[in-house]
Design an enzyme around this catalytic site. Structure first.
Site, PDB file in Angstrom:
ATOM      1  N   SER A 201       0.684  -1.211   0.060  1.00  0.00           N
ATOM      2  CA  SER A 201       0.057   0.039   0.047  1.00  0.00           C
ATOM      3  C   SER A 201       1.101   1.315   0.007  1.00  0.00           C
ATOM      4  O   SER A 201       2.104   1.171   0.300  1.00  0.00           O
ATOM      5  CB  SER A 201      -0.814  -0.031   1.228  1.00  0.00           C
ATOM      6  OG  SER A 201      -1.540   1.202   1.347  1.00  0.00           O
ATOM      7  N   TYR A 214      -1.825  -1.122  10.472  1.00  0.00           N
ATOM      8  CA  TYR A 214      -1.674  -1.320   8.843  1.00  0.00           C
ATOM      9  C   TYR A 214      -0.561  -0.642   8.493  1.00  0.00           C
ATOM     10  O   TYR A 214       0.266  -1.490   7.429  1.00  0.00           O
ATOM     11  CB  TYR A 214      -2.886  -0.363   8.176  1.00  0.00           C
ATOM     12  CG  TYR A 214      -3.228  -0.615   6.755  1.00  0.00           C
ATOM     13  CD1 TYR A 214      -4.074  -1.726   6.532  1.00  0.00           C
ATOM     14  CD2 TYR A 214      -2.676   0.205   5.953  1.00  0.00           C
ATOM     15  CE1 TYR A 214      -4.587  -1.767   5.193  1.00  0.00           C
ATOM     16  CE2 TYR A 214      -3.293   0.012   4.354  1.00  0.00           C
ATOM     17  CZ  TYR A 214      -4.070  -1.096   4.135  1.00  0.00           C
ATOM     18  OH  TYR A 214      -4.405  -1.131   3.034  1.00  0.00           O
TER      19      TYR A 214
HETATM   20  P1  NAP Z   1     -11.724  -5.574  -0.213  1.00  0.00           P
HETATM   21  O1  NAP Z   1     -12.712  -5.344  -1.244  1.00  0.00           O
HETATM   22  O2  NAP Z   1     -12.029  -5.497   1.281  1.00  0.00           O
HETATM   23  O3  NAP Z   1     -11.220  -6.977  -0.474  1.00  0.00           O
HETATM   24  C1  NAP Z   1     -10.297  -7.708   0.403  1.00  0.00           C
HETATM   25  C2  NAP Z   1     -10.275  -8.969   0.450  1.00  0.00           C
HETATM   26  O4  NAP Z   1      -9.603  -9.942   1.215  1.00  0.00           O
HETATM   27  C3  NAP Z   1     -11.840  -9.436   0.721  1.00  0.00           C
HETATM   28  O5  NAP Z   1     -12.502 -10.162  -0.247  1.00  0.00           O
HETATM   29  C4  NAP Z   1     -11.613 -10.265   2.171  1.00  0.00           C
HETATM   30  O6  NAP Z   1     -12.764 -10.975   2.403  1.00  0.00           O
HETATM   31  C5  NAP Z   1     -10.233 -10.921   2.017  1.00  0.00           C
HETATM   32  N1  NAP Z   1      -9.802 -11.265   3.223  1.00  0.00           N
HETATM   33  C6  NAP Z   1      -9.569 -10.526   4.319  1.00  0.00           C
HETATM   34  N2  NAP Z   1      -9.278 -11.128   5.428  1.00  0.00           N
HETATM   35  C7  NAP Z   1      -9.122 -12.321   4.881  1.00  0.00           C
HETATM   36  C8  NAP Z   1      -8.405 -13.681   5.251  1.00  0.00           C
HETATM   37  N3  NAP Z   1      -7.997 -13.690   6.801  1.00  0.00           N
HETATM   38  N4  NAP Z   1      -8.244 -14.743   4.580  1.00  0.00           N
HETATM   39  C9  NAP Z   1      -8.761 -14.676   3.339  1.00  0.00           C
HETATM   40  N5  NAP Z   1      -9.267 -13.529   2.670  1.00  0.00           N
HETATM   41  C10 NAP Z   1      -9.249 -12.395   3.403  1.00  0.00           C
HETATM   42  O7  NAP Z   1     -10.429  -4.753  -0.232  1.00  0.00           O
HETATM   43  P2  NAP Z   1      -9.221  -4.086  -1.237  1.00  0.00           P
HETATM   44  O8  NAP Z   1      -9.242  -2.793  -1.148  1.00  0.00           O
HETATM   45  O9  NAP Z   1      -9.860  -4.896  -2.509  1.00  0.00           O
HETATM   46  O10 NAP Z   1      -7.905  -4.611  -0.685  1.00  0.00           O
HETATM   47  C11 NAP Z   1      -7.127  -5.675  -1.201  1.00  0.00           C
HETATM   48  C12 NAP Z   1      -5.783  -5.621  -0.575  1.00  0.00           C
HETATM   49  O11 NAP Z   1      -5.359  -4.029  -1.285  1.00  0.00           O
HETATM   50  C13 NAP Z   1      -5.418  -5.371   0.921  1.00  0.00           C
HETATM   51  O12 NAP Z   1      -4.397  -5.988   1.092  1.00  0.00           O
HETATM   52  C14 NAP Z   1      -5.431  -3.941   1.120  1.00  0.00           C
HETATM   53  O13 NAP Z   1      -4.841  -3.647   2.217  1.00  0.00           O
HETATM   54  C15 NAP Z   1      -4.605  -3.426  -0.015  1.00  0.00           C
HETATM   55  N6  NAP Z   1      -5.022  -2.138  -0.512  1.00  0.00           N
HETATM   56  C16 NAP Z   1      -6.052  -1.502  -0.782  1.00  0.00           C
HETATM   57  C17 NAP Z   1      -6.111  -0.229  -1.086  1.00  0.00           C
HETATM   58  C18 NAP Z   1      -7.347   0.689  -1.219  1.00  0.00           C
HETATM   59  O14 NAP Z   1      -7.289   1.837  -1.431  1.00  0.00           O
HETATM   60  N7  NAP Z   1      -8.636  -0.017  -1.115  1.00  0.00           N
HETATM   61  C19 NAP Z   1      -5.010   0.699  -1.163  1.00  0.00           C
HETATM   62  C20 NAP Z   1      -3.926   0.117  -0.791  1.00  0.00           C
HETATM   63  C21 NAP Z   1      -3.602  -1.236  -0.821  1.00  0.00           C
HETATM   64  P3  NAP Z   1     -13.837 -10.954   3.719  1.00  0.00           P
HETATM   65  O15 NAP Z   1     -14.123  -9.685   3.274  1.00  0.00           O
HETATM   66  O16 NAP Z   1     -14.697 -12.136   3.656  1.00  0.00           O
HETATM   67  O17 NAP Z   1     -12.667 -10.975   4.816  1.00  0.00           O
END
Ligand code: NAP
Length: 321
Positions: A201, A214
């Protein structure tokens, strides 16, 4: 123009104009990648950049994981979709559901590729090993891992953070990435072939008050990636990271903290993102992260390892080199 095309156009307009009609963003993002005819997809992905590859994606039920799964499939990969698909109490927003995971599976199959959906928790090493073994048994091999699963907690400064907030974010976002890597690496090293991308991130490139858990996890991913890249490089396995900025996913809309504020509105998040970025753009589509991940895992990235690519709309121009 199909309904899907109209929704996609609406979403692009929202992203370029910012501010207006923010409520449409999440709904539109859930249909990203839909609408491709199986025949067209078959023709396209036969010559795709990942033709014949097998990829594992964690956190694949929605968001960046789903967008990357669809993009990989469109480029010819079969995809193993891992997600816990249930809530984690310390994450203050609803997490993905089994229906979300099934929808990603449907979207991959619509691209004419094999999809294997596995409900598993990245915190559990045994579940990661079982999922990897199943992928090898049913799809023959694992060429690619996108270690993407992550959660966020709201405003939890270190002086007041609870034990579950601290532990869950570290265990999912850092230990979970390491677990997924540890599960696939013996197979990749033995085959002398493989590529891993971990999702860090912009929070892994700078301090972010209110989310020290985080930040610690996301900085940790970069140290992990660079160390493991050196451990397995001579075995022809590459390991890289991406660092996204604000992305149009539930984690952004429901998990973003702004110091000293209660839960921010979508409009406030959009405004903060636009100010943060060097380019004149707010929250970015998940497909743009998928494009960077694709580059890293494809043959075009064959000499990139230990690398960190910011998908950050110029906010990264403020980092030290
Ligand atoms: P999201 O839509 O909430 O997707 C995250 C996914 O990870 C969800 O489907 C979630 O499933 C799954 N997950 C969470 N805990 C888990 C576990 N213990 N085992 C298996 N699956 C699990 O969010 P996203 O933004 O796409 O996030 C994806 C990644 O991108 C994350 O690592 C996040 O930190 C990173 N990121 C996001 C952003 C942003 O702005 N969105 C920016 C920088 C980095 P459940 O919901 O059922 O737990």
């Amino acid at each position: 123009m199909s309904d899907t095309d109209k929704k996609e156009m609406t979403r692009r307009e929202v992203l370029t104009t910012g501010g207006a009609a923010l409520a449409g963003l999440a709904a539109a993002s859930t249909v990203a990648g839909q609408g491709t005819q199986a025949g067209e997809a078959g023709q396209r992905n036969a010559a795709g950049r990942l033709a014949g590859r097998v990829a594992i994606i964690t956190g694949a039920a929605r968001g960046i994981g789903r967008a990357t799964a669809v993009r990989f499939a469109r480029e010819g990969a079969d995809v193993v979709l891992i997600d816990i698909a249930r809530n984690i109490p310390s994450a203050p927003y609803p997490l993905a559901t089994p229906e979300d995971l099934a929808e990603t599976e449907r979207l991959v199959r619509a691209e004419n590729r094999r999809a294997l959906a596995v409900r598993a928790d990245v915190r559990e090493m045994s579940q990661m090993r079982q999922a990897t073994e199943r992928a090898i048994r049913e799809l023959g091999k694992v060429d690619i891992l996108f270690a993407n699963a992550g959660i966020a907690t709201m405003n939890s400064p270190l002086v007041s953070i609870t034990d579950p907030q601290w532990r869950d974010v570290l265990e999912v976002n850092l230990f979970g990435v390491a677990n997924a890597m540890r599960a696939v690496l013996p197979h990749m090293v033995e085959r002398k072939s493989g590529v891993i991308v971990a999702n860090s991130s912009v929070g892994g490139r700078m301090g972010t008050p209110g989310v020290p858990n985080y930040g610690a996890a996301k900085w940790g991913i970069i140290g992990l990636v660079k160390s493991v890249a050196l451990e397995v490089g001579k075995s022809n396995v590459r390991v890289n990271a991406v660092c996204p900025t604000f992305i149009d996913t539930e984690l952004t809309w429901q998990g973003t903290s702004l110091p000293g504020q209660p839960r921010p509105t979508r409009a406030e998040i959009e405004q903060v993102a636009r100010q943060f970025h060097g380019l004149d753009v707010g929250v970015l589509p998940p497909e743009d992260v998928a494009a960077a991940v694709l580059f890293l895992v494809s043959d075009e990235g064959r000499f990139l390892t230990g690398e960190v690519i910011d998908v950050a709309a110029g906010s990264n121009a403020r980092w030290q080199a």
